[in-house]
Design a protein around this motif. Structure first.
Motif, PDB file in Angstrom:
ATOM      1  N   THR A   1       0.832  -1.216   0.000  1.00 49.30           N
ATOM      2  CA  THR A   1       0.000   0.000   0.000  1.00 49.30           C
ATOM      3  C   THR A   1       0.858   1.254   0.000  1.00 49.30           C
ATOM      4  O   THR A   1       0.603   2.197  -0.757  1.00 49.30           O
TER       5      THR A   1
ATOM      6  N   LYS B   1       2.495   2.553  -3.283  1.00 49.56           N
ATOM      7  CA  LYS B   1       1.678   3.212  -4.311  1.00 49.56           C
ATOM      8  C   LYS B   1       1.815   4.726  -4.176  1.00 49.56           C
ATOM      9  O   LYS B   1       1.459   5.295  -3.136  1.00 49.56           O
TER      10      LYS B   1
ATOM     11  N   ASP C   1       0.169   7.140  -5.506  1.00 43.60           N
ATOM     12  CA  ASP C   1      -1.095   7.886  -5.462  1.00 43.60           C
ATOM     13  C   ASP C   1      -2.133   7.149  -4.608  1.00 43.60           C
ATOM     14  O   ASP C   1      -3.318   7.090  -4.954  1.00 43.60           O
ATOM     15  N   ARG C   2      -1.667   6.593  -3.512  1.00 42.14           N
ATOM     16  CA  ARG C   2      -2.582   5.831  -2.651  1.00 42.14           C
ATOM     17  C   ARG C   2      -3.693   6.744  -2.137  1.00 42.14           C
ATOM     18  O   ARG C   2      -3.472   7.917  -1.815  1.00 42.14           O
ATOM     19  N   THR C   3      -4.859   6.165  -2.004  1.00 41.60           N
ATOM     20  CA  THR C   3      -6.032   6.929  -1.583  1.00 41.60           C
ATOM     21  C   THR C   3      -6.381   6.606  -0.130  1.00 41.60           C
ATOM     22  O   THR C   3      -5.941   5.581   0.415  1.00 41.60           O
TER      23      THR C   3
ATOM     24  N   GLN D   1      -7.740   3.126   0.116  1.00 41.36           N
ATOM     25  CA  GLN D   1      -6.720   2.074   0.090  1.00 41.36           C
ATOM     26  C   GLN D   1      -6.040   1.941   1.449  1.00 41.36           C
ATOM     27  O   GLN D   1      -5.741   0.830   1.896  1.00 41.36           O
ATOM     28  N   LEU D   2      -5.797   3.069   2.114  1.00 43.57           N
ATOM     29  CA  LEU D   2      -5.188   3.034   3.442  1.00 43.57           C
ATOM     30  C   LEU D   2      -6.129   2.383   4.450  1.00 43.57           C
ATOM     31  O   LEU D   2      -5.700   1.609   5.318  1.00 43.57           O
TER      32      LEU D   2
ATOM     33  N   MET E   1      -6.107  -1.337   3.841  1.00 45.47           N
ATOM     34  CA  MET E   1      -4.872  -1.921   4.364  1.00 45.47           C
ATOM     35  C   MET E   1      -4.945  -2.049   5.890  1.00 45.47           C
ATOM     36  O   MET E   1      -4.568  -3.068   6.462  1.00 45.47           O
TER      37      MET E   1
END
Length: 212
Positions: free
Chosen positions: A8, A11, A13-15, A18-19, A22
């Motif tokens: 995670t 990435k 451009d993690r959003t 997504q966090l 995770m």
């Protein structure tokens, strides 16, 4: 857990979503690891000599275990048939509660939707006996003993996924520490029947132990 975090964070451009995903995955993994460590500790502890003993009624212990498994029993729509007669023995109460609890949990977890669980307790042949049977996947007779080995699961023979494969191993280990006799066999139509016999004590012996 480490992989989930590293993938995670790698990435660019993690959003926030997504966090959050995770974090939820790490939380689930942490819970599973905690349960595994607790199970391993119980397995190791149960193999040690008993420091003290107290009277334990397997019938009462079974009632508590069935009540604790209630949410999963209802979720699976299981029919539970009980005939719990007093079955007094002596031992470590917490360990015996874990033994019965693990046997009930196993019968519920490895079952069919709308299946059944049958639980019996009582005194027979001088022993305090607890018997539990359940519907479920077919297990070949030759493989039944391996279910009581650590990290062996019905999953390996049926494709069912759940648990760490320590529940029955812990139950047998606790039984061994209490001089119990285990008997397990498969049911031709599917499922398992397990009987545990421990040294019994009578109400008269219980009164004598407590003194005047």
């Amino acid at each position: 857990m480490r992989t989930a975090i590293e993938v995670t964070l790698a990435k660019p451009d993690r959003t926030p979503e997504q966090l959050e995903a995770m974090a939820a995955k790490v939380a689930r993994s942490a819970s599973q690891a905690e349960a595994l460590f607790e199970a391993l500790l119980t397995l190791a502890t149960s193999e040690q000599p008993l420091a003290s003993r107290e009277p334990v009624d397997l019938a009462t212990t079974a009632e508590d275990a069935i009540e604790a498994a209630g949410p999963e029993i209802r979720r699976l729509g299981l029919h539970v048939d009980t005939a719990l007669e007093p079955a007094l023995t002596t031992g470590n109460r917490l360990l015996l509660e874990r033994m019965i609890g693990n046997l009930v949990d196993n019968a519920v977890r490895y079952n069919d939707h709308d299946g059944w669980v049958r639980v019996r307790s009582g005194i027979s042949d001088g022993g305090a006996r607890f018997t539990i049977a359940n519907s479920g996947p077919v297990v070949p007779d030759a493989l039944v003993p391996s279910l009581f080995e650590p990290f062996r699961r019905v999953q390996e023979r049926t494709g069912m996924h759940d648990g760490a494969g320590l529940g029955l191993a812990i139950a047998r280990s606790i039984g061994t520490a209490h001089a119990a006799k285990f008997e397990a066999r498969s049911i031709p139509a599917g499922g398992l029947i397990v009987t545990v016999a421990l040294p019994a004590i009578t109400q008269d012996e219980l009164s004598t132990d407590r003194g005047p």
